[in-house]
Design a protein around this motif. Structure first.
Motif, PDB file in Angstrom:
ATOM      1  N   PHE A 123     -32.346  27.714  -3.822  1.00 42.70           N
ATOM      2  CA  PHE A 123     -31.979  29.127  -3.954  1.00 42.70           C
ATOM      3  C   PHE A 123     -30.502  29.304  -3.645  1.00 42.70           C
ATOM      4  O   PHE A 123     -29.982  28.724  -2.688  1.00 42.70           O
ATOM      5  N   LEU A 124     -29.813  30.126  -4.459  1.00 47.48           N
ATOM      6  CA  LEU A 124     -28.404  30.442  -4.255  1.00 47.48           C
ATOM      7  C   LEU A 124     -28.233  31.943  -4.083  1.00 47.48           C
ATOM      8  O   LEU A 124     -29.023  32.739  -4.624  1.00 47.48           O
ATOM      9  N   ARG A 125     -27.180  32.296  -3.334  1.00 44.86           N
ATOM     10  CA  ARG A 125     -26.739  33.679  -3.231  1.00 44.86           C
ATOM     11  C   ARG A 125     -25.250  33.719  -3.514  1.00 44.86           C
ATOM     12  O   ARG A 125     -24.492  32.986  -2.883  1.00 44.86           O
ATOM     13  N   PRO A 126     -24.799  34.529  -4.461  1.00 40.59           N
ATOM     14  CA  PRO A 126     -23.366  34.596  -4.769  1.00 40.59           C
ATOM     15  C   PRO A 126     -22.538  34.909  -3.521  1.00 40.59           C
ATOM     16  O   PRO A 126     -22.902  35.767  -2.710  1.00 40.59           O
ATOM     17  N   GLY A 127     -21.455  34.169  -3.377  1.00 41.52           N
ATOM     18  CA  GLY A 127     -20.566  34.394  -2.252  1.00 41.52           C
ATOM     19  C   GLY A 127     -21.006  33.728  -0.970  1.00 41.52           C
ATOM     20  O   GLY A 127     -20.301  33.786   0.036  1.00 41.52           O
ATOM     21  N   THR A 128     -22.174  33.091  -0.999  1.00 39.67           N
ATOM     22  CA  THR A 128     -22.706  32.429   0.191  1.00 39.67           C
ATOM     23  C   THR A 128     -22.757  30.932  -0.067  1.00 39.67           C
ATOM     24  O   THR A 128     -23.402  30.484  -1.014  1.00 39.67           O
ATOM     25  N   GLY A 129     -22.080  30.160   0.759  1.00 38.42           N
ATOM     26  CA  GLY A 129     -22.042  28.723   0.551  1.00 38.42           C
ATOM     27  C   GLY A 129     -23.343  28.026   0.869  1.00 38.42           C
ATOM     28  O   GLY A 129     -23.700  27.027   0.251  1.00 38.42           O
TER      29      GLY A 129
ATOM     30  N   ALA B 164     -38.935  23.169   3.847  1.00 41.66           N
ATOM     31  CA  ALA B 164     -37.909  24.181   3.596  1.00 41.66           C
ATOM     32  C   ALA B 164     -36.788  24.016   4.615  1.00 41.66           C
ATOM     33  O   ALA B 164     -37.051  23.814   5.804  1.00 41.66           O
ATOM     34  N   PHE B 165     -35.559  24.090   4.121  1.00 36.35           N
ATOM     35  CA  PHE B 165     -34.422  24.028   5.045  1.00 36.35           C
ATOM     36  C   PHE B 165     -33.160  24.499   4.345  1.00 36.35           C
ATOM     37  O   PHE B 165     -33.045  24.456   3.114  1.00 36.35           O
ATOM     38  N   PHE B 166     -32.210  24.951   5.152  1.00 39.05           N
ATOM     39  CA  PHE B 166     -30.919  25.366   4.623  1.00 39.05           C
ATOM     40  C   PHE B 166     -30.002  24.161   4.478  1.00 39.05           C
ATOM     41  O   PHE B 166     -29.914  23.312   5.359  1.00 39.05           O
ATOM     42  N   HIS B 167     -29.330  24.119   3.311  1.00 41.99           N
ATOM     43  CA  HIS B 167     -28.313  23.106   3.059  1.00 41.99           C
ATOM     44  C   HIS B 167     -26.974  23.734   3.394  1.00 41.99           C
ATOM     45  O   HIS B 167     -26.662  24.830   2.920  1.00 41.99           O
ATOM     46  N   CYS B 168     -26.175  23.047   4.214  1.00 44.64           N
ATOM     47  CA  CYS B 168     -24.931  23.639   4.693  1.00 44.64           C
ATOM     48  C   CYS B 168     -23.963  23.915   3.542  1.00 44.64           C
ATOM     49  O   CYS B 168     -24.133  23.436   2.425  1.00 44.64           O
ATOM     50  N   ALA B 169     -22.911  24.651   3.851  1.00 47.56           N
ATOM     51  CA  ALA B 169     -22.012  25.180   2.823  1.00 47.56           C
ATOM     52  C   ALA B 169     -20.991  24.179   2.318  1.00 47.56           C
ATOM     53  O   ALA B 169     -20.201  24.508   1.424  1.00 47.56           O
ATOM     54  N   ARG B 170     -20.967  22.947   2.834  1.00 45.19           N
ATOM     55  CA  ARG B 170     -19.883  22.038   2.482  1.00 45.19           C
ATOM     56  C   ARG B 170     -19.766  21.780   0.978  1.00 45.19           C
ATOM     57  O   ARG B 170     -18.655  21.727   0.428  1.00 45.19           O
ATOM     58  N   ALA B 171     -20.898  21.592   0.282  1.00 43.91           N
ATOM     59  CA  ALA B 171     -20.831  21.328  -1.156  1.00 43.91           C
ATOM     60  C   ALA B 171     -20.195  22.500  -1.901  1.00 43.91           C
ATOM     61  O   ALA B 171     -19.348  22.314  -2.788  1.00 43.91           O
ATOM     62  N   ALA B 172     -20.599  23.720  -1.557  1.00 46.82           N
ATOM     63  CA  ALA B 172     -20.037  24.904  -2.209  1.00 46.82           C
ATOM     64  C   ALA B 172     -18.565  25.070  -1.877  1.00 46.82           C
ATOM     65  O   ALA B 172     -17.753  25.438  -2.742  1.00 46.82           O
ATOM     66  N   LEU B 173     -18.190  24.782  -0.635  1.00 44.92           N
ATOM     67  CA  LEU B 173     -16.795  24.923  -0.233  1.00 44.92           C
ATOM     68  C   LEU B 173     -15.918  23.884  -0.935  1.00 44.92           C
ATOM     69  O   LEU B 173     -14.825  24.195  -1.401  1.00 44.92           O
TER      70      LEU B 173
ATOM     71  N   SER C 184     -16.434  22.484  -3.768  1.00 44.41           N
ATOM     72  CA  SER C 184     -16.368  22.741  -5.212  1.00 44.41           C
ATOM     73  C   SER C 184     -15.600  24.007  -5.564  1.00 44.41           C
ATOM     74  O   SER C 184     -15.222  24.209  -6.721  1.00 44.41           O
ATOM     75  N   GLY C 185     -15.381  24.886  -4.576  1.00 38.93           N
ATOM     76  CA  GLY C 185     -14.781  26.183  -4.877  1.00 38.93           C
ATOM     77  C   GLY C 185     -15.708  27.051  -5.709  1.00 38.93           C
ATOM     78  O   GLY C 185     -15.260  27.872  -6.507  1.00 38.93           O
ATOM     79  N   LEU C 186     -17.000  26.885  -5.501  1.00 40.16           N
ATOM     80  CA  LEU C 186     -18.008  27.512  -6.358  1.00 40.16           C
ATOM     81  C   LEU C 186     -17.798  29.012  -6.514  1.00 40.16           C
ATOM     82  O   LEU C 186     -17.945  29.546  -7.616  1.00 40.16           O
TER      83      LEU C 186
ATOM     84  N   THR D 289     -10.332  28.834  -8.782  1.00 38.90           N
ATOM     85  CA  THR D 289     -10.609  27.416  -9.069  1.00 38.90           C
ATOM     86  C   THR D 289     -11.405  27.241 -10.357  1.00 38.90           C
ATOM     87  O   THR D 289     -11.654  26.100 -10.771  1.00 38.90           O
ATOM     88  N   TRP D 290     -11.808  28.306 -11.015  1.00 39.38           N
ATOM     89  CA  TRP D 290     -12.752  28.215 -12.121  1.00 39.38           C
ATOM     90  C   TRP D 290     -12.132  27.722 -13.424  1.00 39.38           C
ATOM     91  O   TRP D 290     -12.826  27.141 -14.259  1.00 39.38           O
ATOM     92  N   GLY D 291     -10.859  27.973 -13.625  1.00 38.54           N
ATOM     93  CA  GLY D 291     -10.264  27.622 -14.909  1.00 38.54           C
ATOM     94  C   GLY D 291     -10.707  28.584 -16.000  1.00 38.54           C
ATOM     95  O   GLY D 291     -11.382  29.585 -15.753  1.00 38.54           O
ATOM     96  N   GLN D 292     -10.336  28.259 -17.233  1.00 39.07           N
ATOM     97  CA  GLN D 292     -10.664  29.135 -18.361  1.00 39.07           C
ATOM     98  C   GLN D 292     -12.146  29.033 -18.698  1.00 39.07           C
ATOM     99  O   GLN D 292     -12.719  27.941 -18.709  1.00 39.07           O
ATOM    100  N   ALA D 293     -12.760  30.170 -18.963  1.00 41.26           N
ATOM    101  CA  ALA D 293     -14.181  30.186 -19.300  1.00 41.26           C
ATOM    102  C   ALA D 293     -14.436  29.420 -20.594  1.00 41.26           C
ATOM    103  O   ALA D 293     -13.633  29.471 -21.532  1.00 41.26           O
ATOM    104  N   GLN D 294     -15.537  28.697 -20.627  1.00 46.39           N
ATOM    105  CA  GLN D 294     -15.916  27.948 -21.826  1.00 46.39           C
ATOM    106  C   GLN D 294     -17.049  28.676 -22.537  1.00 46.39           C
ATOM    107  O   GLN D 294     -18.088  28.949 -21.938  1.00 46.39           O
ATOM    108  N   ARG D 295     -16.822  28.987 -23.780  1.00 49.56           N
ATOM    109  CA  ARG D 295     -17.870  29.637 -24.570  1.00 49.56           C
ATOM    110  C   ARG D 295     -18.675  28.561 -25.299  1.00 49.56           C
ATOM    111  O   ARG D 295     -18.125  27.787 -26.069  1.00 49.56           O
TER     112      ARG D 295
END
Length: 202
Positions: free
Chosen positions: A100-106, A145-154, A156-158, A163-169
Motif C-alpha cells: 500500500f502507498l500513500r502519496p507524499g508518504t515514504g 503485515a509490516f511497514f517498510h521504511c521510507a528509505r526506498a522512496a527517499l 528514488s525521489g518518488l 526528480t521526475w523528468g519529462q512525462a512519458q506518454r
C-alpha cells in the motif's frame, strides 16, 4: 561475479535482522496500518501461478480497500484490461502480497496472506462507485503485515517533482498497431485511451 545461491552466502552479505528489527513483522494489521489503508488510494498486488509471478496495480478513491478486522481485507475489482493474470493466479494458488502507498508518504505497508474471490451481489454492491458495483471482491486473510521504511522512496525521489523528468506518454495505439501489423489503428486506439482516461480524471 559470484552467484548467491545459499542462505549462508546471503547472510554473509546481509546479516539476519535483529530481534528488534524483526519485531515489526506482525500477523495482523495494527491501528497504524488500519489508518494507512483508510487513506491509501493505490496498491501493488502480487500473485503467483502456473504462468509465473504477476504484479498488478490497483487504485481507487482513498480507502477503497475495506478492513473488516485486523486479519481481513476486502479489495474490489474494477473493469480493466481483462487479461485476468493476477485473478487466474489467485484461483490457482490462493496466495497474495500487497504494498500500500500513500502519496507524499515514504513509508509503505506490506501485507501478505491467503486470498479468495467473491462475487456475492450484496458484497459487490458495497463497493459501488458511480452506479457501478465491483465486478468481484478479493477477500484477503492476513498472515503478515509490516511497514517498510521510507528509505526506498527517499532514494528514488518518488514524491519529489523536481526528480521526475519529462512525462512519458505511452501510445497504446502504437503497441497494438505493431503487434497486429495494422498501422491504421494507432490513432484510433490512442483516441479511445485518451477519452477513457479523461473520463476517469473528471
Amino acid at each position: 561475479m559470484a552467484r548467491v545461491d545459499t542462505l549462508e552466502h546471503l547472510a554473509e552479505l546481509i546479516p539476519d535482522p535483529s530481534p528488534r528489527a524483526a519485531a515489526k513483522v506482525l500477523d495482523h494489521i495494527d491501528t497504524q496500518g488500519a489508518a494507512f489503508i483508510a487513506q491509501s488510494p493505490f496498491l501493488m498486488l502480487g500473485t503467483e501461478g502456473a504462468e509465473g509471478i504477476e504484479i498488478s496495480p490497483k487504485g481507487d478513491r482513498p480507502g477503497f480497500v475495506e478492513m473488516v478486522d485486523p486479519r481481513t481485507l476486502l479489495i474490489p475489482e474494477r473493469p480493466g484490461n481483462q487479461l485476468k493474470m493476477g485473478l487466474r493466479n489467485i484461483v490457482a494458488n490462493g496466495r497474495i502480497a500487497l504494498i500500500f502507498l500513500r502519496p507524499g508518504t515514504g513509508d509503505m505497508l506490506r501485507v501478505s496472506g491467503r486470498v479468495e474471490l467473491d462475487d456475492d451481489a450484496d458484497l459487490c454492491a458495497r463497493f459501488t462507485i458511480e452506479s457501478k458495483p465491483a465486478l468481484l471482491v478479493m477477500r484477503v486473510a492476513v498472515e503478515r503485515a509490516f511497514f517498510h521504511c521510507a528509505r526506498a522512496a527517499l532514494r528514488s525521489g518518488l514524491w519529489e517533482p523536481d526528480t521526475w523528468g519529462q512525462a512519458q506518454r505511452i501510445s497504446y495505439g502504437k503497441i497494438y498497431a505493431e503487434a497486429l501489423d495494422n498501422p491504421e489503428i494507432e490513432p484510433l486506439f490512442d483516441a479511445i485511451t485518451d477519452e477513457r482516461n479523461a473520463d476517469l480524471w473528471h
